[in-house]
Design an enzyme around this catalytic site. Structure first.
Site, PDB file in Angstrom:
ATOM      1  N   ASP A   1       0.838  -1.194   0.000  1.00 34.07           N
ATOM      2  CA  ASP A   1       0.000   0.000   0.000  1.00 34.07           C
ATOM      3  C   ASP A   1       0.876   1.249   0.000  1.00 34.07           C
ATOM      4  OD1 ASP A   1      -2.482  -1.121  -0.052  1.00 34.07           O
ATOM      5  OD2 ASP A   1      -2.808  -1.057   2.108  1.00 34.07           O
TER       6      ASP A   1
ATOM      7  N   LYS B   1      -1.382   0.558  -8.383  1.00 36.25           N
ATOM      8  CA  LYS B   1      -1.160   0.484  -9.816  1.00 36.25           C
ATOM      9  C   LYS B   1      -1.566  -0.852 -10.425  1.00 36.25           C
ATOM     10  CE  LYS B   1       2.569   3.884  -9.712  1.00 36.25           C
ATOM     11  NZ  LYS B   1       3.997   4.187  -9.990  1.00 36.25           N
TER      12      LYS B   1
END
Length: 411
Positions: A200, A222
């Site tokens: 994260d 992403k």
């Protein structure tokens, strides 16, 4: 006994249910007894007195206590003896009896006269590290303890790794509030053993630079989402990598189960039959205020603290927080993920009766080099966030404890 020409021979003793005698109930016994108890030894303490901690072991039934001085014949049937009294003559008699019975005997007062030495030991993840001086003349407890500590720490933090055969799966690791030194020992070790790390943005990013080159690091922000929900995509990535036989670490900020969606991920993995290990982390709700000098509880000021999510506004139908109840609390209110909603949150608290002059502190990027603190009140916090340019991540503390800090920064 070991001679100057011949070093001691290291060995591990299996003492489970075997008669073990400890003579003397002082500080030496207090330090050595817990390991003997953990080894399952059948322990008899022979001593007219004992420290309170040793006495508590006897009261708990962990050891038997013969409340007198050592007498000839006390070592009959023993497998191992620890002699640790201040009476040298008694120590020598006990040592001589042990020699006659061929019982290994440790002498706390005279290593040269002993037939066994106690190494400096440490344990981590099922491994015992024991460090022993080669010869009596070289015995330096501080040196062996320092070597032991360095080895155990290296194993714990992954600096030294001994990769084991294990069932592939996923570890949900709480990385703490941001400072890489605040991840747990177990979390750091699992990172060092990982094949894949899905991280994260709020996780301790500095730790990722320490990973070996072969480790695949994936930024959760992403992951290609396509038509899926963000969390569903992350769940699927965890499942896919685990099914490939990889050791996967899901690195999160704070604690996996404190507004970290850790349970959603654990449930998704369990539904696919994938083993899950949960490693708790230090929650930012406590650690970040502490790093800024704010105690979430303080005697005579706050007897409770409440942690709420502020990611949706009080007037949002999705909100599950009872803001009227929050306003009635007299303790500390800690708000996570509420920077952009703090104006509305403050207004709701005031509307439900919380005094407008209640102190508020916002701690941005807590525990990191970029940490900063902005103070306000419920009446001013909305404007202050805009004026001071406060950005997430920031922990918001509401209550009288804000004014209790002795320093402005205790990192």
């Amino acid at each position: 006994m070991p001679s100057p020409q011949h070093p001691a021979y290291p060995v591990g003793l299996r003492l489970t249910d075997r008669r073990t005698i400890v003579i003397g109930g002082g500080q030496v016994a207090q330090r050595r007894l817990p390991a003997l108890i953990a080894a399952g030894a059948d322990i008899t303490l022979i001593s007219p007195s004992a420290t309170p901690s040793v006495e508590a072991m006897a009261d708990a039934g962990e050891i038997a206590w013969t409340r007198r001085r050592y007498e000839e014949g006390d070592l009959a049937g023993a497998w191992y003896v620890l002699v640790a009294t201040a009476d040298r003559a008694a120590n020598e008699r006990a040592s001589a009896e042990a020699e006659r019975h061929r019982v290994w005997c440790v002498r706390s007062d005279d290593a040269e006269a002993a037939t066994a030495w106690t190494p400096a030991t440490g344990r981590t993840e099922g491994v015992t590290v024991a460090v022993l001086s080669a010869e009596a003349a070289d015995r330096d407890p501080r040196r062996t303890a320092a070597i032991r500590d360095a080895l155990v720490e290296a194993l714990r933090d992954g600096t030294v790794t001994a990769r084991r055969e294990r069932t592939p799966g996923v570890a949900l690791v709480g990385g703490g509030p941001g400072d890489p030194d605040l991840i747990t020992v177990r979390g750091r070790r699992l990172l060092a053993e990982a094949d894949v790390v899905i991280a994260d943005r709020l996780g301790p990013r500095d730790l990722l630079d320490e990973l070996p080159p072969h480790v695949e690091v994936i930024d959760a922000a992403k992951i290609p989402y396509g038509r899926q929900m963000v969390q569903e995509a992350i769940n699927q990535a965890l499942i896919d990598h685990a099914r490939q036989g990889r050791a996967v670490v899901r690195l999160k900020g704070g604690d996996p189960y404190v507004f970290g969606r850790g349970m959603e991920e654990a449930q998704a993995l369990a539904a696919e039959g994938i083993p899950v290990t949960v490693v708790p982390g230090i929650s930012s709700s406590i650690s970040v205020p502490g790093a800024a000098g704010i105690p979430v509880t303080h005697r005579g000021v706050a007897h409770e603290f409440t942690v709420v999510s502020g990611h949706v506004a009080p007037d949002d139908e999705r909100s599950l927080v009872d803001w009227s109840a929050m306003a009635r609390l007299t303790g500390t209110l800690v708000i996570l993920m509420g920077v952009d909603k703090i104006g509305k949150i403050a207004a709701a608290l005031i509307a439900h009766g919380k005094p407008a002059d209640t102190p508020v502190a916002l701690v941005q990027e807590g525990t990191t080099a970029a940490q900063r603190r902005v103070d306000a009140t419920l009446a001013t916090v909305g404007d202050q966030v805009i004026a001071q340019g406060v950005k997430p991540p920031a922990v918001i503390v509401v209550g009288a404890v804000v004014h209790e800090n002795p320093t402005r920064d205790q990192r």
